[in-house]
Design a protein around this motif. Structure first.
Motif, PDB file in Angstrom:
ATOM      1  N   ASN A  32       0.867  -1.177   0.000  1.00 53.20           N
ATOM      2  CA  ASN A  32       0.000   0.000   0.000  1.00 53.20           C
ATOM      3  C   ASN A  32       0.906   1.229   0.000  1.00 53.20           C
ATOM      4  O   ASN A  32       1.472   1.599   1.009  1.00 53.20           O
ATOM      5  CB  ASN A  32      -0.913   0.003   1.225  1.00 53.20           C
ATOM      6  N   ARG A  33       1.019   1.866  -1.140  1.00 54.54           N
ATOM      7  CA  ARG A  33       1.947   2.982  -1.316  1.00 54.54           C
ATOM      8  C   ARG A  33       1.309   4.331  -0.998  1.00 54.54           C
ATOM      9  O   ARG A  33       1.979   5.351  -1.031  1.00 54.54           O
ATOM     10  CB  ARG A  33       2.472   2.984  -2.757  1.00 54.54           C
ATOM     11  N   LEU A  37       5.889   8.692   0.814  1.00 53.52           N
ATOM     12  CA  LEU A  37       6.306   9.848   0.024  1.00 53.52           C
ATOM     13  C   LEU A  37       6.739   9.376  -1.360  1.00 53.52           C
ATOM     14  O   LEU A  37       7.661   8.575  -1.489  1.00 53.52           O
ATOM     15  CB  LEU A  37       7.465  10.574   0.713  1.00 53.52           C
ATOM     16  N   ALA A  38       6.021   9.840  -2.376  1.00 56.71           N
ATOM     17  CA  ALA A  38       6.356   9.518  -3.766  1.00 56.71           C
ATOM     18  C   ALA A  38       7.227  10.625  -4.335  1.00 56.71           C
ATOM     19  O   ALA A  38       7.011  11.798  -4.045  1.00 56.71           O
ATOM     20  CB  ALA A  38       5.081   9.375  -4.590  1.00 56.71           C
ATOM     21  N   TYR A  39       8.191  10.239  -5.153  1.00 62.10           N
ATOM     22  CA  TYR A  39       9.068  11.224  -5.776  1.00 62.10           C
ATOM     23  C   TYR A  39       8.535  11.675  -7.135  1.00 62.10           C
ATOM     24  O   TYR A  39       9.206  12.354  -7.876  1.00 62.10           O
ATOM     25  CB  TYR A  39      10.475  10.664  -5.906  1.00 62.10           C
ATOM     26  N   ASN A 108       4.489  -3.181  -8.681  1.00 64.68           N
ATOM     27  CA  ASN A 108       3.035  -3.147  -8.549  1.00 64.68           C
ATOM     28  C   ASN A 108       2.404  -3.456  -9.890  1.00 64.68           C
ATOM     29  O   ASN A 108       3.070  -3.431 -10.920  1.00 64.68           O
ATOM     30  CB  ASN A 108       2.567  -1.781  -8.025  1.00 64.68           C
ATOM     31  N   GLY A 109       1.107  -3.754  -9.862  1.00 63.69           N
ATOM     32  CA  GLY A 109       0.377  -4.011 -11.101  1.00 63.69           C
ATOM     33  C   GLY A 109       0.679  -5.380 -11.667  1.00 63.69           C
ATOM     34  O   GLY A 109       0.866  -6.344 -10.929  1.00 63.69           O
TER      35      GLY A 109
END
Length: 135
Positions: A32-33, A37-39, A108-109
């Motif tokens: 679960n992202r 913090l996404a860059y 993911n995916g």
């Protein structure tokens, strides 16, 4: 001589990382992202390494996280980031607050997606233990 010490610390860092990833991610479980913090702002973004390990281990008070953090601090001899970063996807600046300066891709995916297939070709993929997660 300092370079050899850095390499040894770097190897220790990945040994600890390699034990955490397959322990907490098994059978191709998706991480679960949403709270990490996404860059950048797409499914192929990189995420803050420190936040991923905290999330997987249950937080900063966890002994596994603390061991990882010691190895991280020893391996990363210098870190600095700008206060904001520009995203070409959302076409605006976003904060880098909370960033530890080291990012990681989180599979993911679909397993055979272009990005997941690409990451499996990197030595990092096995060194970090992703090859034992089903991804």
């Amino acid at each position: 001589m300092k370079r050899i010490v850095f390499v040894k610390r770097h190897v220790w860092f990945f040994r600890i990382y390699k034990t955490i990833i397959p322990k907490y991610i098994q059978d191709k479980r998706e991480v679960n992202r949403s709270g990490l913090l996404a860059y950048d702002f797409n499914d192929d973004a990189n995420y803050d390494f420190d936040e991923l390990i905290q999330y997987l281990t249950g937080g900063a008070d966890n002994a596994e996280y603390q061991s990882w953090r010691i190895a991280f601090d020893n391996a990363v001899v210098y870190r600095k980031t700008t206060s904001k970063n520009y995203s070409g996807i959302i076409r605006r600046m976003f904060t880098m607050e909370g960033s530890e300066g080291l990012s990681t891709y989180i599979p993911n995916g679909e397993s055979n997606s272009k990005m997941n297939t690409f990451y499996r070709t990197l030595s990092w993929y096995s060194a970090a233990g992703w090859n034992a997660t089903g991804w």
